[in-house]
Scaffold this motif. Sequence first.
Motif, mmCIF file in Angstrom:
data_model
loop_
_atom_site.group_PDB
_atom_site.id
_atom_site.type_symbol
_atom_site.label_atom_id
_atom_site.label_comp_id
_atom_site.label_asym_id
_atom_site.label_seq_id
_atom_site.Cartn_x
_atom_site.Cartn_y
_atom_site.Cartn_z
ATOM 1 N N SER A 898 0.822 -1.215 0.000
ATOM 2 C CA SER A 898 0.000 0.000 0.000
ATOM 3 C C SER A 898 0.852 1.261 0.000
ATOM 4 N N LYS A 899 2.110 1.165 0.438
ATOM 5 C CA LYS A 899 2.977 2.338 0.422
ATOM 6 C C LYS A 899 4.432 1.897 0.459
ATOM 7 N N VAL A 900 5.338 2.848 0.264
ATOM 8 C CA VAL A 900 6.768 2.542 0.416
ATOM 9 C C VAL A 900 7.395 3.571 1.346
ATOM 10 N N VAL A 907 17.106 10.169 6.364
ATOM 11 C CA VAL A 907 15.755 10.704 6.533
ATOM 12 C C VAL A 907 14.749 9.752 5.874
ATOM 13 N N GLU A 908 13.652 9.467 6.575
ATOM 14 C CA GLU A 908 12.621 8.588 6.008
ATOM 15 C C GLU A 908 11.435 9.400 5.519
ATOM 16 N N ARG A 909 10.868 8.971 4.393
ATOM 17 C CA ARG A 909 9.605 9.581 3.963
ATOM 18 C C ARG A 909 8.762 8.514 3.271
ATOM 19 N N GLU A 910 7.472 8.798 3.191
ATOM 20 C CA GLU A 910 6.558 7.828 2.572
ATOM 21 C C GLU A 910 6.270 8.211 1.146
ATOM 22 N N SER A 911 6.023 7.208 0.309
ATOM 23 C CA SER A 911 5.611 7.497 -1.056
ATOM 24 C C SER A 911 4.622 6.422 -1.494
ATOM 25 N N GLU A 912 4.119 6.605 -2.722
ATOM 26 C CA GLU A 912 3.047 5.692 -3.158
ATOM 27 C C GLU A 912 3.559 4.515 -3.974
ATOM 28 N N LYS A 917 -4.511 -4.946 -9.740
ATOM 29 C CA LYS A 917 -5.468 -5.836 -9.081
ATOM 30 C C LYS A 917 -5.525 -7.157 -9.838
ATOM 31 N N LYS A 918 -5.449 -7.011 -11.168
ATOM 32 C CA LYS A 918 -5.655 -8.169 -12.032
ATOM 33 C C LYS A 918 -4.655 -9.274 -11.683
ATOM 34 N N ARG A 919 -3.407 -8.893 -11.683
ATOM 35 C CA ARG A 919 -2.389 -9.885 -11.357
ATOM 36 C C ARG A 919 -1.610 -9.398 -10.149
ATOM 37 N N LYS A 920 -1.777 -10.138 -9.113
ATOM 38 C CA LYS A 920 -1.065 -9.790 -7.893
ATOM 39 C C LYS A 920 0.432 -9.826 -8.190
ATOM 40 N N GLY A 921 1.175 -8.943 -7.539
ATOM 41 C CA GLY A 921 2.617 -9.054 -7.662
ATOM 42 C C GLY A 921 3.235 -8.220 -8.754
ATOM 43 N N ARG A 922 2.463 -7.314 -9.380
ATOM 44 C CA ARG A 922 3.057 -6.350 -10.298
ATOM 45 C C ARG A 922 2.801 -4.963 -9.742
ATOM 46 N N CYS A 923 3.817 -4.347 -9.194
ATOM 47 C CA CYS A 923 3.636 -3.063 -8.532
ATOM 48 C C CYS A 923 4.529 -2.011 -9.177
ATOM 49 N N THR A 924 4.114 -0.757 -9.098
ATOM 50 C CA THR A 924 4.900 0.327 -9.671
ATOM 51 C C THR A 924 5.007 1.484 -8.695
ATOM 52 N N ILE A 925 6.236 1.957 -8.521
ATOM 53 C CA ILE A 925 6.468 3.156 -7.713
ATOM 54 C C ILE A 925 6.724 4.274 -8.708
ATOM 55 N N ARG A 926 5.857 5.286 -8.729
ATOM 56 C CA ARG A 926 5.991 6.374 -9.693
ATOM 57 C C ARG A 926 6.743 7.548 -9.101
ATOM 58 N N ASP A 927 7.677 8.045 -9.847
ATOM 59 C CA ASP A 927 8.447 9.222 -9.474
ATOM 60 C C ASP A 927 8.798 9.308 -7.989
ATOM 61 N N ASP A 934 22.468 9.171 -6.101
ATOM 62 C CA ASP A 934 22.366 9.113 -4.644
ATOM 63 C C ASP A 934 22.203 7.702 -4.100
ATOM 64 N N ASP A 935 22.638 7.550 -2.850
ATOM 65 C CA ASP A 935 22.374 6.307 -2.118
ATOM 66 C C ASP A 935 20.984 6.418 -1.505
ATOM 67 N N TRP A 936 20.232 5.368 -1.595
ATOM 68 C CA TRP A 936 18.899 5.370 -0.997
ATOM 69 C C TRP A 936 18.412 3.944 -0.818
ATOM 70 N N SER A 937 17.322 3.792 -0.038
ATOM 71 C CA SER A 937 16.647 2.494 0.000
ATOM 72 C C SER A 937 15.140 2.713 0.023
ATOM 73 N N ILE A 938 14.441 1.733 -0.503
ATOM 74 C CA ILE A 938 12.981 1.794 -0.559
ATOM 75 C C ILE A 938 12.430 0.508 0.059
ATOM 76 N N ARG A 939 11.674 0.667 1.132
ATOM 77 C CA ARG A 939 11.063 -0.511 1.765
ATOM 78 C C ARG A 939 9.592 -0.576 1.377
ATOM 79 N N LEU A 940 9.177 -1.743 0.888
ATOM 80 C CA LEU A 940 7.767 -1.918 0.520
ATOM 81 C C LEU A 940 6.995 -2.248 1.784
ATOM 82 N N SER A 941 5.836 -1.622 1.925
ATOM 83 C CA SER A 941 5.101 -1.819 3.168
ATOM 84 C C SER A 941 3.654 -2.214 2.867
ATOM 85 N N LEU A 942 3.118 -3.125 3.679
ATOM 86 C CA LEU A 942 1.767 -3.638 3.416
ATOM 87 C C LEU A 942 0.698 -2.594 3.709
#
Length: 942
Positions: A898-900, A907-912, A917-927, A934-942
């Motif tokens: 639902s978010k990342v 510094v941590e921040r949230e994004s979308e 829905k059609k096929r579970k397991g295909r997700c996209t993080i836009r911009d 830069d060094d960074w990390s993105i954690r996927l969150s339920l």
Amino acid sequence: MIPFSNKLLRLATTCSVAFILLALSVKQEDFKKCVDSSFCKLHREYADSVTGKQIKSSPYSILPDSTIITPKELTATITSSKDGSNLKLTASFLKDGIVRMRVQELNPEIPRYQGPGEYVLVNGEKGLISSSYDQFKVDTSSKDGSKSHLVTYNQNSKGADLKLLLAENPFSLTLLENDDPIIKVNSLGFFNFETLKPKTNSSEGVEQVFEEHFKTWTDKRPRGPQSFATDITFPGCSHLYGIPSHASPLSLKTTRGEDGMYSEPYRLYNLDVFEHLDDSPMALYGSVPFLLSHSAKRTTGVFWLSSSETWVDITRDKSVVPEIVNKLVGTADKTNMNSHWMSESGVMDAFLIPGPTPKDVFSQYASLVGTTDLPREFAIGYHQCRWNYLDQKDVVTVNSKFEEHKIPYDVIWLDIEHTDGKKYYTWDISKYPDPVEMQNILAKHGRKLVNVVDPHIKRDNDYYVYKDATEKGYFIKNSDGKDFNGWCWPGDSSWVDYFNPEASKWVADQFSLENYKNSTTNLFIWNDMNEPAIFSGPEITLNKDIVHYGGIEHRDVHNIFGMLYHKATAEGLINREPIKKRPFVLSRAYFAGSQRYGAIWTGDNASEWSHLPLSSSMILTNNLVGMHFSGADVGGFFGNPSPTMLTRWYQLGIWHPFFRAHAHIDSKRREPWLLGEPYLSHIRDSIRMRYRMLPYWYTLFHEASISGMPIVRPMWVEFPETTSTFAVDQQFMVGSALMVAPITEDGDAPYKNFMFPEQQTFYDLFEEMSLVGITSRDFPTPLGETLVFAVGGNIFPTRERHRRSSEAMKNDPYTLNLFASIKGKATGSLYLDDGETYNYKNGGYIYRKFTFQNATLTSAEAERPKDADNSMYEKFKESVRHLRFERIHVVGMRNSYSKVIITQNGVERESEITCTKKRKGRCTIRDPGLSVVDDWSIRLSL
Ligand SMILES: *[C@@H]1O[C@H](CO)[C@@H](O)[C@H](O)[C@H]1NC(C)=O
Ligand SMILES: *[C@@H]1O[C@H](CO)[C@@H](O)[C@H](O)[C@H]1NC(C)=O
Ligand SMILES: *[C@@H]1O[C@H](CO)[C@@H](O)[C@H](O)[C@H]1NC(C)=O
Ligand SMILES: CC(=O)N[C@H]1CO[C@H](CO)[C@@H](O)[C@@H]1O
């Protein structure tokens, strides 16, 4: 291009293709078979005479007490009971477990050519590094009155001991990994060496045959016979690869007539062979004497450093169970593959390459001959060529048609007709009235021009290039001291002697902006006909008894001649600007080491369905031997492809490292828009696919330039333990991330048995579908589709905006494509630099490593060389800080997120994130607002 006679050429331009092919097929007899070559015949007959006999019957043994062993090398004297000759054997222990074996006369009466090491080895002969192994030891033992020495000299990457065994009587050399023999020299007794002897009068005893004849030609062989041969066996393996260039499958066929295979040996002798064969061991334009062996247990290789004519027989041990039984009961390990190497002159010089993994073999081989030089970025885009774009207007029109039809391309090419009477470095001003303007128009669209510049120089006193080279004495000479005169495209021609360093520099200087009139920095070069092709010469090339600068006989160096021209051309382009820029030079002839100078292609192929699959096997073979930047003429050189064939050829060509369409002068025009729909759209889609993938290709080129890893890879390189992949050459890998199988047949039959060779998830790049291996499946193949799967566990970068050229994409944002492995992990990388200078060698590049595990994606700069210049790095980094990731696709996760949470500079921040829905397991993080630097990390969150 192919060498027709002028008459034939004129006929060909007016007659049908059927006529050309008829005329060509007659020409096969212009080329030698093994029996036409006295040394090949001699060694084959010798092999036949000892086959089946005890190896004990070999006349070659080590002279008692002549063996000396140090941690650097083993030396011994080989003596022959046949003719009493004494030979000097040296086996040097090199870095990474490589053993170099050299054999030549102990006390030569006539000196031999000492080999092309100074041209072929990446740092010359002096650059070779000896092994240093502190547990070096020697065990000498005696059995049946014959001594043997077992030398433990190194360890491989898996911690196994590497040992070299010298058996004294008969002589043989064996490389072992612990107690397993992995490469054996002279275990079959084919070792045979003709020592150089002064000419004697026949009345005085043994008759010596000096002259050799073929058709109407005489090779005077003034130094007499001096050939040598040996068998090299790979125990426990059933597949051999490499030794291009031949129009043959990836897994080498045997050559002594067994099981419907070849009956001629593979021939390595650079020739302009224009018989349109699609399955033959005949020599072609390039030669790389590097042979690889592979089994589920290990990969090894042999690099045979000879630039003289070489033939290689391949056999499989007769006692062995057929392949099909191997597959069923898994006894592939019991097979032995044998190679029989026969060279005409020089020194016997073989590098035994121990592996044990494919990756080890590529880096060991690269430590000898170097890697592919990182190309200019534009050079991996699409190249549009034909013989010929008629005039300046034609070029400009074709350019604007690409605009109109929104098809990206980077380079348009001019073949020989652009010159004034086949005088290279000149322009036919009646057809190209303003060459500089033409280059500038292309430059304005971010595009380049390539001109053909061939090595034959027209003998015409009004031609400044000819006059200058004549006056300076740079041409190859006949034995009478006069300049050699041969026949090629311009008629009477001469060839510069690149073995003269001054002449070679002069060739490079011809490419300066000052010397090459009306050339700009937007012009690049194509070297054709550099085997060299000489229409009036034996086998359409130079006589072997021609003597080069420094007393080198052509016989000794034939196979590196084309490479020296390629090198001089590349150097000319590098040096034509005050700030050195990477060159782009395509060459037809090649040898081991040519990858340092530019791209190569497979030559003049035909618009026939059989040539599509052939191009993949030839390009995969080239990639195994370090010639990564190679491609085939998209569409086929001769003839007229049907719209379907041409569409399929584009779908294939986009997956080869060098991607150029080319056509014969008599072929109908075939630019994509001439085909109409639906073909035009399919071709546009394919070329756009190539452009989307450019960041991935460029990253692969970078990695190849560091590690020697192939860019396109046979399946077994990525799945080395899956025996069913060993002979596959129509399904292959692009890097480790993509598995492709272009459609190379007419009609709409389904593609059979696309294999998923590992317990892994595989994702269809076009359909929202994934599959779990191990399995294989058939797929329907509508014209618009090709089979491309991403292998789970990979992340690769793309650029998704449609532009007209690679240059126009320079400021576009990136997309990351993440395909999770069955364990939910993935890795990948992205390399970028300025795409044209050598600043990257001083740290001016960005190389990001991506890792994904535990639902977290991180981006970190890869470890940088310790001596890299930090200021260059910082400067480049600032110049690309604006490049961001506009999208990150995460495919193959079990959850819907639902978010990342993005972490950057602590510094941590949230994004979308959006998941389909059609096929579970295909997700996209836009911009996600992240820069490539830069060094960074993105954690996927339920
Ligand atoms: C061969 O014979 C010729 C004439 O018969 C003689 O001049 C020459 O020295 C001889 N060569 C050798 C190597 O004996
Ligand atoms: C260079 O191009 C100009 C036209 O721009 C032409 O007049 C001139 O002859 C060309 N020079 C050569 C050497 O081709
Ligand atoms: C994975 O993430 C979970 C929860 O966020 C954490 O408890 C665990 O330690 C992580 N494992 C690794 C290997 O980082
Ligand atoms: C890739 C490919 O098909 N190459 C072939 C092109 O045609 C020449 C002869 O015309 C063959 O020798 C090549 O093998």
